[in-house]
Design a protein around this motif. Structure first.
Motif, PDB file in Angstrom:
ATOM      1  N   ALA A   1       0.757  -1.258  -0.178  1.00  0.00           N
ATOM      2  CA  ALA A   1       0.119  -0.268  -0.719  1.00  0.00           C
ATOM      3  C   ALA A   1       0.881   1.011  -0.089  1.00  0.00           C
ATOM      4  O   ALA A   1       1.945   1.606   0.536  1.00  0.00           O
ATOM      5  N   ALA A   2       0.481   2.311  -0.706  1.00  0.00           N
ATOM      6  CA  ALA A   2       0.878   3.950  -0.831  1.00  0.00           C
ATOM      7  C   ALA A   2       0.433   4.375   0.451  1.00  0.00           C
ATOM      8  O   ALA A   2      -0.123   4.113   1.169  1.00  0.00           O
ATOM      9  N   HIS A   3      -0.134   5.580  -0.027  1.00  0.00           N
ATOM     10  CA  HIS A   3      -0.852   6.404   0.713  1.00  0.00           C
ATOM     11  C   HIS A   3      -2.363   6.659   1.123  1.00  0.00           C
ATOM     12  O   HIS A   3      -2.668   6.581   1.901  1.00  0.00           O
ATOM     13  N   ALA A   4      -3.110   6.581   0.156  1.00  0.00           N
ATOM     14  CA  ALA A   4      -4.102   6.158  -0.240  1.00  0.00           C
ATOM     15  C   ALA A   4      -5.254   5.229   0.298  1.00  0.00           C
ATOM     16  O   ALA A   4      -6.241   4.274  -0.774  1.00  0.00           O
ATOM     17  N   ILE A   5      -4.351   4.701   1.402  1.00  0.00           N
ATOM     18  CA  ILE A   5      -5.038   3.360   1.801  1.00  0.00           C
ATOM     19  C   ILE A   5      -6.992   2.953   1.460  1.00  0.00           C
ATOM     20  O   ILE A   5      -6.881   1.598   1.459  1.00  0.00           O
ATOM     21  N   ASN A   6      -6.973   3.790   2.023  1.00  0.00           N
ATOM     22  CA  ASN A   6      -8.498   4.363   1.999  1.00  0.00           C
ATOM     23  C   ASN A   6      -9.235   4.167   0.886  1.00  0.00           C
ATOM     24  O   ASN A   6     -10.486   3.154   0.620  1.00  0.00           O
ATOM     25  N   PHE A   7      -8.247   4.318   0.032  1.00  0.00           N
ATOM     26  CA  PHE A   7      -8.799   3.992  -1.486  1.00  0.00           C
ATOM     27  C   PHE A   7      -8.526   3.023  -2.137  1.00  0.00           C
ATOM     28  O   PHE A   7      -9.132   1.690  -2.532  1.00  0.00           O
ATOM     29  N   SER A   8      -6.956   2.603  -1.880  1.00  0.00           N
ATOM     30  CA  SER A   8      -6.173   1.248  -2.674  1.00  0.00           C
ATOM     31  C   SER A   8      -6.764  -0.537  -1.865  1.00  0.00           C
ATOM     32  O   SER A   8      -6.505  -1.532  -2.690  1.00  0.00           O
TER      33      SER A   8
END
Length: 300
Positions: A248-255
């Motif tokens: 996971a990168a930064h936008a975990i809530n989306f990805s």
């Protein structure tokens, strides 16, 4: 309050498009500012309230993949804070404490006294400030990819981190966040960046005295390495549980909404953070730090 007729025709026009979420899309007015939000259409009777707090320059739209997965378990709310997304602009520039106050006023408007807050990026300092200002109103905190502070300074460095992150996120995320960034604008970006990086994020997080879950992605260029985070967290005897999602990168809530929602359910039930057995082959997730004052994991 939200049910007055002022501005209702204008808001109706703005919500006439096909809904982009399974949550109900609604408007309210808080301190004279139109606030757009999404909410569980039929929350379970007696369900705990859970509000999702968006990041820098964005609306709550990119938080919806995770919020929708939790909507059957919690009374879920996803507002666009004043000055962001489809909500109106508050008079004057907002800083982190202003946004924490705005979050509290929104909850007042919705008749919610106590809440669990789930934030991403800038939303995490807002949650920490909410805990500082309204300690009796926060049940638990979930800090996903917390941003702000010295690691994201100066602006040139932060812009480089954001650029690298963009190459690591799903391509479809750009279609969601680009309109938000364009709407937010350059002057607001500069002002909000200054306020965010001057905010004592680390000190506030370490001062939390409620069960807190911090979620990191191992490919997030805006965060220091997990070892450094674990070292800092170990400096205080607090309630922080730190977990990592591989890939996971930064936008975990989306990805990585499935993994994150699973993790949040475990955290809310005081269960160990382990992989979802119903999602074999997906990103691995696991604990890397559990503060001694955090509720012990239930094995049952």
């Amino acid at each position: 309050m939200s049910t007055g007729t002022s501005g209702s025709r204008r808001r109706a026009r703005r919500t006439s498009k096909r809904p982009s979420t399974t949550l109900a899309e609604r408007w309210t007015v808080v301190d004279g500012v139109d606030v757009f939000y999404r909410e569980s259409p039929h929350p379970p009777s007696g369900a705990a309230a859970m509000m999702h707090v968006h990041g820098f320059g964005l609306s709550g739209r990119y938080l919806l993949p995770t919020a929708e997965r939790l909507a059957d378990d919690f009374h879920t709310l996803v507002p666009d804070l004043p000055g962001f997304g489809r909500s109106g602009k508050a008079p004057g520039a907002l800083d982190v404490p202003d946004l924490a106050h705005a979050a509290a006023r929104f909850l007042d408007d919705r008749g919610i006294e106590r809440v669990t807050l789930v934030g991403n990026s800038m939303g995490c300092p807002v949650i920490c400030e909410f805990a500082h200002l309204y300690p009796d109103r926060l049940d638990r905190a979930v800090l996903v990819s917390p941003a702000g502070g010295i690691y994201n300074q100066p602006l040139r460095r932060a812009m480089g981190q954001i650029s690298r992150d963009g190459t690591r996120e799903p391509a479809r995320l750009m279609r969601v966040v680009t309109p938000d960034y364009l709407r937010f604008g350059v002057p607001s970006t500069v002002r909000m960046f200054k306020a965010l990086t001057q905010y004592p994020s680390l000190e506030r997080m370490l001062a939390l005295h409620i069960p807190t879950l911090a979620v990191l992605g191992d490919r997030d260029p805006l965060m220091p390495g997990a070892e450094r985070v674990q070292e800092v967290a170990g400096q205080t005897d607090n309630h922080v549980l730190i977990a990592k999602i591989e890939g996971a990168a930064h936008a975990i809530n989306f990805s990585h909404s499935g993994e994150l929602a699973h993790m949040i359910r475990l955290f809310m039930a005081d269960r160990p953070i382990v992989d979802d057995p119903d999602s074999p082959g997906h990103a691995r997730l696991y604990e890397i730090h559990r503060g001694s004052q955090h509720p012990p994991a239930r094995e049952d």
